[in-house]
Design a protein around this motif. Structure first.
Motif, PDB file in Angstrom:
ATOM      1  N   SER A 194       0.851  -1.197   0.000  1.00 12.26           N
ATOM      2  CA  SER A 194       0.000   0.000   0.000  1.00 12.26           C
ATOM      3  C   SER A 194       0.882   1.240   0.000  1.00 12.26           C
ATOM      4  O   SER A 194       2.102   1.148   0.228  1.00 12.26           O
ATOM      5  CB  SER A 194      -0.892   0.025   1.255  1.00 12.26           C
ATOM      6  OG  SER A 194      -0.093   0.208   2.414  1.00 12.26           O
ATOM      7  N   GLY A 195       0.251   2.387  -0.202  1.00 14.58           N
ATOM      8  CA  GLY A 195       0.984   3.648  -0.096  1.00 14.58           C
ATOM      9  C   GLY A 195       1.444   3.893   1.333  1.00 14.58           C
ATOM     10  O   GLY A 195       2.518   4.456   1.569  1.00 14.58           O
ATOM     11  N   PHE A 211      -3.325  13.443   4.381  1.00 11.96           N
ATOM     12  CA  PHE A 211      -3.922  12.203   4.849  1.00 11.96           C
ATOM     13  C   PHE A 211      -3.092  11.668   6.023  1.00 11.96           C
ATOM     14  O   PHE A 211      -1.874  11.840   6.059  1.00 11.96           O
ATOM     15  CB  PHE A 211      -3.972  11.179   3.703  1.00 11.96           C
ATOM     16  CG  PHE A 211      -4.630   9.888   4.085  1.00 11.96           C
ATOM     17  CD1 PHE A 211      -5.938   9.856   4.547  1.00 11.96           C
ATOM     18  CD2 PHE A 211      -3.944   8.690   4.004  1.00 11.96           C
ATOM     19  CE1 PHE A 211      -6.540   8.667   4.918  1.00 11.96           C
ATOM     20  CE2 PHE A 211      -4.535   7.484   4.361  1.00 11.96           C
ATOM     21  CZ  PHE A 211      -5.835   7.479   4.815  1.00 11.96           C
ATOM     22  N   ALA A 241      -1.880   8.970   6.945  1.00 12.64           N
ATOM     23  CA  ALA A 241      -0.774   8.017   6.744  1.00 12.64           C
ATOM     24  C   ALA A 241       0.585   8.711   6.707  1.00 12.64           C
ATOM     25  O   ALA A 241       1.603   8.098   7.055  1.00 12.64           O
ATOM     26  CB  ALA A 241      -0.986   7.222   5.456  1.00 12.64           C
ATOM     27  N   VAL A 285       4.520  16.495   1.070  1.00 11.19           N
ATOM     28  CA  VAL A 285       3.320  15.895   0.476  1.00 11.19           C
ATOM     29  C   VAL A 285       2.900  16.737  -0.725  1.00 11.19           C
ATOM     30  O   VAL A 285       2.712  17.944  -0.598  1.00 11.19           O
ATOM     31  CB  VAL A 285       2.168  15.821   1.503  1.00 11.19           C
ATOM     32  CG1 VAL A 285       0.944  15.171   0.863  1.00 11.19           C
ATOM     33  CG2 VAL A 285       2.593  15.037   2.737  1.00 11.19           C
ATOM     34  N   ASP A 310       5.863  12.230  -0.412  1.00 15.04           N
ATOM     35  CA  ASP A 310       4.598  11.493  -0.422  1.00 15.04           C
ATOM     36  C   ASP A 310       3.904  11.862  -1.728  1.00 15.04           C
ATOM     37  O   ASP A 310       3.267  12.904  -1.844  1.00 15.04           O
ATOM     38  CB  ASP A 310       3.757  11.869   0.802  1.00 15.04           C
ATOM     39  CG  ASP A 310       2.436  11.098   0.861  1.00 15.04           C
ATOM     40  OD1 ASP A 310       2.001  10.593  -0.197  1.00 15.04           O
ATOM     41  OD2 ASP A 310       1.847  11.018   1.954  1.00 15.04           O
ATOM     42  N   GLN A 317      -0.663  11.272  -4.323  1.00 10.65           N
ATOM     43  CA  GLN A 317      -1.691  11.984  -5.095  1.00 10.65           C
ATOM     44  C   GLN A 317      -1.128  12.628  -6.362  1.00 10.65           C
ATOM     45  O   GLN A 317      -1.863  13.297  -7.078  1.00 10.65           O
ATOM     46  CB  GLN A 317      -2.338  13.067  -4.216  1.00 10.65           C
ATOM     47  CG  GLN A 317      -2.978  12.482  -2.963  1.00 10.65           C
ATOM     48  CD  GLN A 317      -3.754  13.506  -2.156  1.00 10.65           C
ATOM     49  OE1 GLN A 317      -3.865  14.668  -2.543  1.00 10.65           O
ATOM     50  NE2 GLN A 317      -4.304  13.081  -1.031  1.00 10.65           N
ATOM     51  N   PHE A 343      -3.925   2.923  -4.443  1.00 11.80           N
ATOM     52  CA  PHE A 343      -5.304   2.821  -3.954  1.00 11.80           C
ATOM     53  C   PHE A 343      -6.238   3.096  -5.150  1.00 11.80           C
ATOM     54  O   PHE A 343      -5.927   3.933  -5.994  1.00 11.80           O
ATOM     55  CB  PHE A 343      -5.507   3.854  -2.831  1.00 11.80           C
ATOM     56  CG  PHE A 343      -6.837   3.732  -2.148  1.00 11.80           C
ATOM     57  CD1 PHE A 343      -7.076   2.744  -1.213  1.00 11.80           C
ATOM     58  CD2 PHE A 343      -7.865   4.621  -2.458  1.00 11.80           C
ATOM     59  CE1 PHE A 343      -8.314   2.628  -0.597  1.00 11.80           C
ATOM     60  CE2 PHE A 343      -9.106   4.512  -1.842  1.00 11.80           C
ATOM     61  CZ  PHE A 343      -9.328   3.512  -0.912  1.00 11.80           C
ATOM     62  N   LYS A 382      -6.747   6.613  -6.656  1.00 10.37           N
ATOM     63  CA  LYS A 382      -5.597   7.461  -7.008  1.00 10.37           C
ATOM     64  C   LYS A 382      -5.480   7.581  -8.535  1.00 10.37           C
ATOM     65  O   LYS A 382      -6.089   6.831  -9.275  1.00 10.37           O
ATOM     66  CB  LYS A 382      -4.310   6.883  -6.398  1.00 10.37           C
ATOM     67  CG  LYS A 382      -4.350   6.797  -4.867  1.00 10.37           C
ATOM     68  CD  LYS A 382      -4.239   8.164  -4.197  1.00 10.37           C
ATOM     69  CE  LYS A 382      -4.807   8.218  -2.800  1.00 10.37           C
ATOM     70  NZ  LYS A 382      -3.965   7.717  -1.740  1.00 10.37           N
ATOM     71  N   GLY A 406      -2.244  -1.277  -3.064  1.00 12.17           N
ATOM     72  CA  GLY A 406      -0.913  -1.430  -3.650  1.00 12.17           C
ATOM     73  C   GLY A 406      -0.122  -0.152  -3.451  1.00 12.17           C
ATOM     74  O   GLY A 406      -0.697   0.923  -3.243  1.00 12.17           O
TER      75      GLY A 406
HETATM   76  C1  LIG Z   1      -3.653   7.680  -0.302  1.00 13.57           C
HETATM   77  C2  LIG Z   1      -2.603   8.370   0.449  1.00 13.57           C
HETATM   78  C3  LIG Z   1      -1.688   7.688   1.267  1.00 13.57           C
HETATM   79  C4  LIG Z   1      -1.825   6.234   1.619  1.00 13.57           C
HETATM   80  O1  LIG Z   1      -1.939   5.365   0.572  1.00 13.57           O
HETATM   81  P1  LIG Z   1      -2.711   3.955   0.778  1.00 13.57           P
HETATM   82  O2  LIG Z   1      -2.378   3.225  -0.490  1.00 13.57           O
HETATM   83  O3  LIG Z   1      -4.148   4.257   0.933  1.00 13.57           O
HETATM   84  O4  LIG Z   1      -2.133   3.287   1.962  1.00 13.57           O
HETATM   85  C5  LIG Z   1      -0.676   8.408   1.855  1.00 13.57           C
HETATM   86  N1  LIG Z   1      -0.557   9.737   1.693  1.00 13.57           N
HETATM   87  C6  LIG Z   1      -1.426  10.432   0.932  1.00 13.57           C
HETATM   88  C7  LIG Z   1      -1.227  11.905   0.779  1.00 13.57           C
HETATM   89  C8  LIG Z   1      -2.475   9.785   0.298  1.00 13.57           C
HETATM   90  O5  LIG Z   1      -3.337  10.491  -0.434  1.00 13.57           O
END
Ligand SMILES: *Cc1c(COP(=O)(O)O)cnc(C)c1O
Length: 382
Positions: free
Chosen positions: A60-61, A87, A89, A132, A158, A161, A184, A187, A195
């Protein structure tokens, strides 16, 4: 009443159905499901697309961020500078490694990290910084890279997006020590499940990441260090390989959607439209506007059949899980203002011009009501 959904991924699937089904069937016929030829081929293709030497597929991301932070040496006692408006994460991966996120405010025009406030966040414990590239537009990369060099910090991007966006003519994912991608489904390059991928120019770090995604092991049943099980599926990689050649066209279609929105909305004074900063190309993962009375505007649009979303309603420094860090309300004013005012409109490559026109008309009607134009007291106070 017309309905405009935030996202309709079925349209894209229909346009690629035969190729995607054939790619999935090929994996089923091969019966190689984990870390096989499709993942290896996709890694090469994404590395080339990002103009870096190496790409490592992960689950995943979020895991891309987690493993890249681990490769950066981030651990207990370290601090990592991250924007407060992103986000979750981006920050929780820092915390999961036992380190502490240090939140930076944002530039109110691009919604990306405000580089002017970074110096005061540095302590002897600062180890890394995560830029980001929010909504599909690069952060102020040169300034952040310069800051990272000056303080000997690892620079992570990051890019979840912003795959396909550029900065000074180069792919956003090519900057920094690590670029973290998400596949995701929603995206710009989306799989049919989870992924992610890490891109890097550093061969040694790529080798570390390949071990980190497989229990710290390069050789079966021999683990060199504590790692994870974080692998990209063959089926997802096969699907992504069908989609990748279309990404630039899809991003162009997103820009065309954005241009139509701009035309439809520019005469409404109370709406703040997205700004593409000089030297950057935007891939409009989101088309996010600001309005004075956001919640009321969102509810009125919903009544007219228009789905919208708020990215993001809570700044990270005020999330319940970060209460222990002790940030006060008002400490990061631009991030706090943004969470109260932003609303994302439907945008994706297959969105129809008629649908954009309908959203534009709906917004025009909604914003014509006097109560929508005046800032609510709550927003003013925030
Ligand atoms: C979607 C996203 C993530 C996480 O990705 P996942 O594949 O959903 O785990 C991290 N940072 C940003 C800015 C995101 O938009």
């Amino acid at each position: 009443m017309q309905k405009v959904r935030m996202l309709n991924l079925e349209r894209q699937y229909v346009s690629l159905r035969d190729e995607i089904n054939a790619a999935i069937e090929k994996v089923l016929a091969n019966q190689h499901f984990i870390l096989g030829p499709e993942v290896a081929a996709l890694e090469t293709e994404v590395a080339n697309y990002c103009q870096v030497g190496h790409a490592v597929g992960v689950a995943s991301g979020t895991d891309a961020l987690l493993l890249a932070l681990k490769a950066a040496g981030v651990g207990p006692g370290d601090e990592v500078i991250v924007p407060a408006f992103t986000f979750v994460a981006t920050a929780d991966t820092v915390s999961l490694l036992g380190a502490t996120p240090v939140f930076a405010d944002i530039d109110p025009v691009t919604y990306t990290m405000d580089v002017n406030g970074l110096e005061k966040l540095v302590t002897p414990a600062t180890k890394a910084i995560i830029a980001v590239h929010l909504y599909g537009q690069a952060a102020d990369i040169f300034a952040i890279a310069k800051f990272a060099r000056a303080h000997n910090l690892v620079f992570l991007g990051d890019t979840a997006q912003a795959l396909g966006a550029t900065y000074a003519g180069d792919p956003v994912c090519s900057f920094g020590d690590f670029g973290c991608l998400s596949f995701f489904p929603s995206k710009n390059l989306g799989a049919y499940g989870d992924g992610g991928m890490i891109v890097t120019k550093d061969a040694e770090q790529a080798a570390f990441l390949r071990m980190a995604r497989a229990h710290g092991s390069a050789k079966k049943y021999r683990s060199e260090f504590l790692g994870w099980n974080s692998r990209l599926d063959e089926i997802q990689a096969a699907i992504l390989r069908v989609k990748l050649p279309h990404l630039d066209r899809w991003n162009q279609q997103r820009r065309e959607c954005a241009a139509l929105y701009r035309e439809a909305l520019q005469e409404i004074d109370e709406i703040v439209l997205p700004v593409t900063a000089e030297g950057r190309s935007h891939v409009f993962h989101q088309f996010t506007i600001r309005v004075p009375n956001r919640d009321a505007v969102q509810a009125a649009l919903k009544d007219m059949g228009v789905e919208t979303a708020v990215h993001y309603p809570v700044p990270l420094h005020l999330q319940p899980m970060y209460q222990y860090l002790g940030y006060e309300k008002g400490s990061l004013p631009e991030a706090e203002k943004a969470v109260a005012e932003v609303v994302s409109l439907p945008i994706y490559p297959d969105l129809l011009p008629e649908e954009i026109a309908y959203v534009g008309e709906a917004l025009k009607q909604v914003m014509a009501k006097p109560e929508m134009r005046s800032r609510s007291l709550a927003t003013q106070a925030g």
